[in-house]
Design an enzyme around this catalytic site. Structure first.
Site, PDB file in Angstrom:
ATOM      1  N   ARG A 141      -8.893 -98.501  67.017  1.00 16.18           N
ATOM      2  CA  ARG A 141      -9.922 -99.304  66.746  1.00 16.18           C
ATOM      3  C   ARG A 141      -9.718 -99.204  65.473  1.00 16.18           C
ATOM      4  O   ARG A 141     -10.360-100.710  65.149  1.00 16.18           O
ATOM      5  CB  ARG A 141     -10.785 -98.636  67.348  1.00 16.18           C
ATOM      6  CG  ARG A 141     -11.154 -98.872  69.058  1.00 16.18           C
ATOM      7  CD  ARG A 141     -11.878 -98.579  69.729  1.00 16.18           C
ATOM      8  NE  ARG A 141     -11.485 -97.766  71.472  1.00 16.18           N
ATOM      9  CZ  ARG A 141     -11.143 -98.716  71.836  1.00 16.18           C
ATOM     10  NH1 ARG A 141     -11.347-100.125  71.987  1.00 16.18           N
ATOM     11  NH2 ARG A 141     -11.035 -98.357  73.378  1.00 16.18           N
ATOM     12  N   HIS A 177      -3.525 -90.153  78.397  1.00 12.97           N
ATOM     13  CA  HIS A 177      -4.058 -90.743  77.205  1.00 12.97           C
ATOM     14  C   HIS A 177      -2.711 -90.143  75.885  1.00 12.97           C
ATOM     15  O   HIS A 177      -3.190 -91.673  75.115  1.00 12.97           O
ATOM     16  CB  HIS A 177      -5.157 -90.479  76.976  1.00 12.97           C
ATOM     17  CG  HIS A 177      -5.747 -91.109  76.157  1.00 12.97           C
ATOM     18  ND1 HIS A 177      -5.470 -92.547  75.560  1.00 12.97           N
ATOM     19  CD2 HIS A 177      -7.254 -90.745  75.329  1.00 12.97           C
ATOM     20  CE1 HIS A 177      -6.794 -92.692  75.152  1.00 12.97           C
ATOM     21  NE2 HIS A 177      -7.482 -91.386  74.347  1.00 12.97           N
ATOM     22  N   ASP A 230      -6.669 -94.376  69.742  1.00 14.98           N
ATOM     23  CA  ASP A 230      -7.799 -94.143  70.418  1.00 14.98           C
ATOM     24  C   ASP A 230      -8.859 -94.902  69.079  1.00 14.98           C
ATOM     25  O   ASP A 230      -8.327 -95.842  68.651  1.00 14.98           O
ATOM     26  CB  ASP A 230      -7.929 -93.043  71.422  1.00 14.98           C
ATOM     27  CG  ASP A 230      -9.563 -92.546  71.754  1.00 14.98           C
ATOM     28  OD1 ASP A 230      -9.105 -92.438  72.852  1.00 14.98           O
ATOM     29  OD2 ASP A 230     -10.791 -92.179  70.525  1.00 14.98           O
ATOM     30  N   ARG A 231      -9.630 -93.853  68.726  1.00 22.66           N
ATOM     31  CA  ARG A 231     -10.629 -94.497  67.929  1.00 22.66           C
ATOM     32  C   ARG A 231     -10.099 -95.061  67.032  1.00 22.66           C
ATOM     33  O   ARG A 231     -10.423 -96.006  65.809  1.00 22.66           O
ATOM     34  CB  ARG A 231     -11.636 -93.992  66.889  1.00 22.66           C
ATOM     35  CG  ARG A 231     -12.524 -92.580  68.617  1.00 22.66           C
ATOM     36  CD  ARG A 231     -12.972 -94.006  69.738  1.00 22.66           C
ATOM     37  NE  ARG A 231     -14.284 -94.414  69.235  1.00 22.66           N
ATOM     38  CZ  ARG A 231     -15.143 -96.275  69.486  1.00 22.66           C
ATOM     39  NH1 ARG A 231     -14.515 -95.926  71.293  1.00 22.66           N
ATOM     40  NH2 ARG A 231     -15.785 -96.231  69.132  1.00 22.66           N
ATOM     41  N   HIS A 242     -18.319 -91.103  78.954  1.00 18.31           N
ATOM     42  CA  HIS A 242     -17.818 -91.401  77.250  1.00 18.31           C
ATOM     43  C   HIS A 242     -18.917 -91.741  76.173  1.00 18.31           C
ATOM     44  O   HIS A 242     -19.333 -92.141  75.375  1.00 18.31           O
ATOM     45  CB  HIS A 242     -17.239 -90.660  76.636  1.00 18.31           C
ATOM     46  CG  HIS A 242     -15.935 -91.397  77.183  1.00 18.31           C
ATOM     47  ND1 HIS A 242     -14.721 -91.966  77.870  1.00 18.31           N
ATOM     48  CD2 HIS A 242     -15.021 -91.482  75.641  1.00 18.31           C
ATOM     49  CE1 HIS A 242     -14.226 -92.196  77.219  1.00 18.31           C
ATOM     50  NE2 HIS A 242     -14.128 -91.953  76.332  1.00 18.31           N
ATOM     51  N   TRP A 243     -17.699 -93.429  76.679  1.00 18.65           N
ATOM     52  CA  TRP A 243     -18.549 -94.936  75.906  1.00 18.65           C
ATOM     53  C   TRP A 243     -20.761 -94.865  76.140  1.00 18.65           C
ATOM     54  O   TRP A 243     -20.441 -94.881  75.497  1.00 18.65           O
ATOM     55  CB  TRP A 243     -17.362 -95.534  76.444  1.00 18.65           C
ATOM     56  CG  TRP A 243     -16.571 -95.871  76.328  1.00 18.65           C
ATOM     57  CD1 TRP A 243     -15.580 -95.411  75.796  1.00 18.65           C
ATOM     58  CD2 TRP A 243     -15.914 -96.818  74.955  1.00 18.65           C
ATOM     59  NE1 TRP A 243     -14.388 -96.048  75.692  1.00 18.65           N
ATOM     60  CE2 TRP A 243     -14.811 -96.791  75.110  1.00 18.65           C
ATOM     61  CE3 TRP A 243     -16.793 -97.963  74.651  1.00 18.65           C
ATOM     62  CZ2 TRP A 243     -14.013 -97.704  74.110  1.00 18.65           C
ATOM     63  CZ3 TRP A 243     -15.680 -98.806  73.817  1.00 18.65           C
ATOM     64  CH2 TRP A 243     -14.231 -99.003  73.420  1.00 18.65           C
ATOM     65  N   TYR A 293     -19.398 -94.024  68.186  1.00 20.67           N
ATOM     66  CA  TYR A 293     -19.195 -94.339  69.566  1.00 20.67           C
ATOM     67  C   TYR A 293     -20.544 -95.317  69.630  1.00 20.67           C
ATOM     68  O   TYR A 293     -21.015 -96.499  70.118  1.00 20.67           O
ATOM     69  CB  TYR A 293     -19.340 -93.240  70.265  1.00 20.67           C
ATOM     70  CG  TYR A 293     -18.284 -92.972  70.952  1.00 20.67           C
ATOM     71  CD1 TYR A 293     -17.254 -93.810  72.111  1.00 20.67           C
ATOM     72  CD2 TYR A 293     -17.846 -91.963  70.314  1.00 20.67           C
ATOM     73  CE1 TYR A 293     -16.290 -93.325  72.654  1.00 20.67           C
ATOM     74  CE2 TYR A 293     -16.353 -91.748  70.749  1.00 20.67           C
ATOM     75  CZ  TYR A 293     -15.349 -92.314  72.333  1.00 20.67           C
ATOM     76  OH  TYR A 293     -14.156 -92.066  72.336  1.00 20.67           O
TER      77      TYR A 293
END
Length: 293
Positions: free
Chosen positions: A108, A271, A104-105, A149-150, A210
């Protein structure tokens, strides 16, 4: 969780990071995502620790880590800044080169680290994501509903205010929404996630994360893409058919455009691949990372 691992706090840049370390072998940095903490790795860590020296932090501002103050320009929680913090963490622990996996994050942060610091990363495994600019450019109204949610978390100060009203509800809502096998997430780990989000500082940091993802992170991705920069190390994406497949048949094509070498392992889960299918996830990571010198 993490029996036999050492718990530490390490200063790195503007952050003071909470982490666990353990295992033996070449170093492997594991980065969690939203809305979680380092606890996501507790089921795969025992297997991975037989092959690698694990470094498992809470991301800056997440969990029990202290992060920088959110800023108007979204610099402090940009993936570039967090990647730099992770490089400093690993250097402080004596690891100049390492393997890297991020969910997930954390994924990134991981691919930004691989792009900005290619000399550090031997191999990289993103878990259940595509690159940030790919996510945004592919977002139509149907995908926006699925990934609301983004957009929500990028709204300041609305998101902080609404989450703080009932953080327990919001975190469980997201876990229910994204998990394919909700019962596979251990009660102890979920309690850690909920506890973290009862802290206003964690809510603020994650929203800042975010907001960076809707601004600076996209700019950095676009600049790299326009310049033809690619991830030089091997990339292996581990993904859940019950989550990412709702957006794309496979994320592999996206990673092949960003990496010189990319491969995949799809799993039958949602996920949270490291928690829903820990044995299969650990096996995929061991198989991928042990091939690298």
């Amino acid at each position: 969780m993490f029996e036999g691992f050492e718990r530490q706090r390490v200063a790195a840049g503007d952050s003071e990071l909470n982490l666990v370390t353990g295992g033996k072998g070449p170093p492997l940095l594991l980065l969690h995502g939203f809305p979680q903490t380092l606890a996501i790795w507790h089921q795969v860590a025992p297997t991975l620790a037989r092959h690698f020296t694990l470094v498992i932090p809470d991301l800056p501002g997440y969990g029990a880590s202290k992060g920088p103050a959110p800023d108007a320009g979204n610099v402090n929680y940009s993936k570039r800044q967090t990647a730099e913090t992770m490089v400093r963490l690993m250097a402080a622990l004596g690891h100049e080169k390492f393997r890297l996996a991020g969910h997930d994050r954390g994924g990134r942060v991981g691919y930004r680290l691989a792009l900005d610091h290619p000399e550090c990363v031997v191999a990289f495994a993103p878990l259940d994501i595509v690159p940030t600019i790919v996510e945004w450019e592919g977002m139509n109204w149907e995908r926006a509903l699925n990934s609301y949610h983004w957009l929500f978390l990028a709204q300041s100060p609305l998101a902080e205010h609404m989450i703080a009203r009932d953080p327990d509800f919001y975190i469980n809502h997201l876990l229910d929404r994204w998990a394919g096998k909700r019962q596979a997430l251990s009660a102890e780990a979920v309690a850690e996630y909920v506890k973290a989000f009862r802290q206003p500082s964690v809510i603020a940091a994650t929203c800042a994360d975010y907001r960076a993802g809707a601004s600076l992170d996209v700019e950095h991705d676009r600049t790299d893409r326009d310049a033809g920069r690619r991830i030089r190390c091997p990339v292996h994406v581990v993904w859940g058919r019950g989550y990412l497949a709702k957006k794309s048949t496979t994320p592999l094509a996206a990673w092949q455009r960003w990496a010189e070498e990319a491969s995949e392992t799809p799993l039958d889960c949602g996920h949270f691949v490291a928690e829903e299918e820990p044995a299969a996830c650990a096996e995929a990571l061991v198989r991928f990372f042990t091939k690298r010198p």
